[in-house]
Design an enzyme around this catalytic site. Structure first.
Site, PDB file in Angstrom:
ATOM      1  N   ARG A  37     -42.433  30.360 -12.544  1.00 34.69           N
ATOM      2  CA  ARG A  37     -43.423  31.402 -12.791  1.00 34.69           C
ATOM      3  C   ARG A  37     -42.730  32.672 -13.259  1.00 34.69           C
ATOM      4  O   ARG A  37     -41.694  33.064 -12.722  1.00 34.69           O
ATOM      5  CB  ARG A  37     -44.213  31.705 -11.520  1.00 34.69           C
ATOM      6  CG  ARG A  37     -45.270  30.677 -11.173  1.00 34.69           C
ATOM      7  CD  ARG A  37     -46.437  30.701 -12.164  1.00 34.69           C
ATOM      8  NE  ARG A  37     -47.448  29.723 -11.867  1.00 34.69           N
ATOM      9  CZ  ARG A  37     -47.461  28.468 -12.334  1.00 34.69           C
ATOM     10  NH1 ARG A  37     -46.511  28.051 -13.134  1.00 34.69           N
ATOM     11  NH2 ARG A  37     -48.436  27.638 -12.020  1.00 34.69           N
TER      12      ARG A  37
ATOM     13  N   HIS B 290     -44.628  27.771 -22.066  1.00 33.12           N
ATOM     14  CA  HIS B 290     -45.080  27.143 -20.810  1.00 33.12           C
ATOM     15  C   HIS B 290     -45.378  25.647 -21.015  1.00 33.12           C
ATOM     16  O   HIS B 290     -46.492  25.181 -20.754  1.00 33.12           O
ATOM     17  CB  HIS B 290     -46.323  27.878 -20.280  1.00 33.12           C
ATOM     18  CG  HIS B 290     -46.546  27.668 -18.809  1.00 33.12           C
ATOM     19  ND1 HIS B 290     -46.982  28.642 -17.954  1.00 33.12           N
ATOM     20  CD2 HIS B 290     -46.398  26.573 -18.032  1.00 33.12           C
ATOM     21  CE1 HIS B 290     -47.102  28.166 -16.734  1.00 33.12           C
ATOM     22  NE2 HIS B 290     -46.751  26.900 -16.752  1.00 33.12           N
TER      23      HIS B 290
HETATM   24  C1  OXD Z   1     -47.882  24.894 -13.928  1.00 32.23           C
HETATM   25  C2  OXD Z   1     -48.067  23.716 -14.764  1.00 32.23           C
HETATM   26  O1  OXD Z   1     -48.081  24.857 -12.710  1.00 32.23           O
HETATM   27  O2  OXD Z   1     -47.917  23.881 -15.996  1.00 32.23           O
HETATM   28  O3  OXD Z   1     -47.540  25.933 -14.467  1.00 32.23           O
HETATM   29  O4  OXD Z   1     -48.344  22.638 -14.258  1.00 32.23           O
END
Ligand code: OXD
Length: 313
Positions: A228, A276
């Protein structure tokens, strides 16, 4: 249309159409609906969701369990509409650990094979060999030894890297020197040529990678950041990259996503930015896990992989 069967509401933004048929096939005993609320929301017993709309859970008086369709559950825990008595279940790996290993490896190999240093020499048209490094000389520190972190750490150790891991509670991971507790962190950072952050976002881990802690890394260390963005002070990271204290950074997660166009991280020569995508939830294994859990609940049993609300993951 009410069918009398318990309802599973699926809501996962643009990905919802991929999930709906898979859930309908895996759970024919349920009425699978979504992403909109059905006409009779009281019939919704289960929700499988990623970034569900605000206030959704408050409108479901018959809710029995919520299933997160991603690895991190911090956004679920930050909501005020999820009743404390409703179990929130996370996914256990579901194909993500292998992808995470693939994401982490380039950062490790780049430190070992000096990829970013050679890229700099290339920009200067300089033909010069740097001292070689073997796997056994590369010290990797993995922060977070949940299912994903433990698998990544164990695989790196199996490949011959010198791996240390840091987790909240002591646990065993094959081939990995595991340390736990806040007091153990500075020493682990000081011996991490590559620091891999896979910690969940909790009140204890937010802001953890600040300038003071990043400065403890050996000069030229690499950072792989895939949990994160709120755990990292990116301003401090940029300053340390510019001074050479941090040698390179592989960043998949950011405090603000999408990463704003004016962020200096985009154009830094020793930063790799990805949107991400380090570990994407795979539909088939995730649906299988959720279906197993729903069946356990329907039989009157306990669900697996429930999130500890106080713990934060
Ligand atoms: C997260 C995912 O938790 O992409 O960020 O699964």
């Amino acid at each position: 249309m009410t069918t009398g069967r318990p309802m599973l509401l699926v809501t996962a933004g643009e990905a919802t159409p991929r999930w709906l048929p898979a859930f309908a096939q895996a759970l024919p005993e349920l009425h699978v609906v979504g992403p909109e609320l059905p006409a009779d929301p009281a019939g919704v017993a289960f929700v499988a969701a990623w970034r569900p709309p605000p206030g959704l859970f408050a409108r479901l008086p018959g809710l029995r369990a919520v299933f997160a369709l991603g690895a991190g559950v911090d956004a679920f825990l930050a909501r005020d509409d999820l009743p404390p008595e409703v179990p929130l279940c996370k996914l256990a790996d579901a194909g993500m650990a292998e992808q995470m290993l693939e994401f982490v490896l380039p950062g490790v190999l780049a430190w070992q094979r000096r990829t970013l240093e050679y890229a700099e020499l290339q920009r200067r048209c300089e033909w010069r060999a740097l001292p070689a490094r073997s796997r056994g000389e590369v010290r990797v520190g993995v922060l977070g030894l949940g299912r994903i972190g433990a698998r990544v750490a164990a695989e790196l150790a199996r490949m011959g890297y010198r791996v240390s891991g840091w987790s909240r509670g002591a646990r065993e991971v094959p081939g990995v020197d595991v340390r736990s507790g806040a007091d153990a962190l500075p020493a682990l950072l000081a011996c991490s040529d590559v620091l891999v952050n896979l910690l969940p976002s909790t009140p204890e881990t937010r802001g953890l990678l600040d300038g003071g802690r990043l400065r403890l890394l050996p000069r030229g260390a690499h950072l792989v950041q895939a949990s994160r963005g709120d755990q990292l002070d990116s301003g401090a990271l940029l300053a340390l990259l510019d001074s050479g204290q941090v040698g390179g950074a592989w960043l998949d997660v950011f405090a603000t996503e999408p990463l704003p166009a004016d962020s200096p991280l985009w154009s830094h020569p020793r930063v790799v930015v990805t949107p991400h995508v380090a570990a994407i939830t795979l539909v088939a294994p995730a649906v299988e896990q959720v279906a197993r859990n729903i069946r356990a609940l329907l039989r009157g049993g306990e669900p697996e992989h429930t999130v500890g609300r106080a713990r934060g993951y």
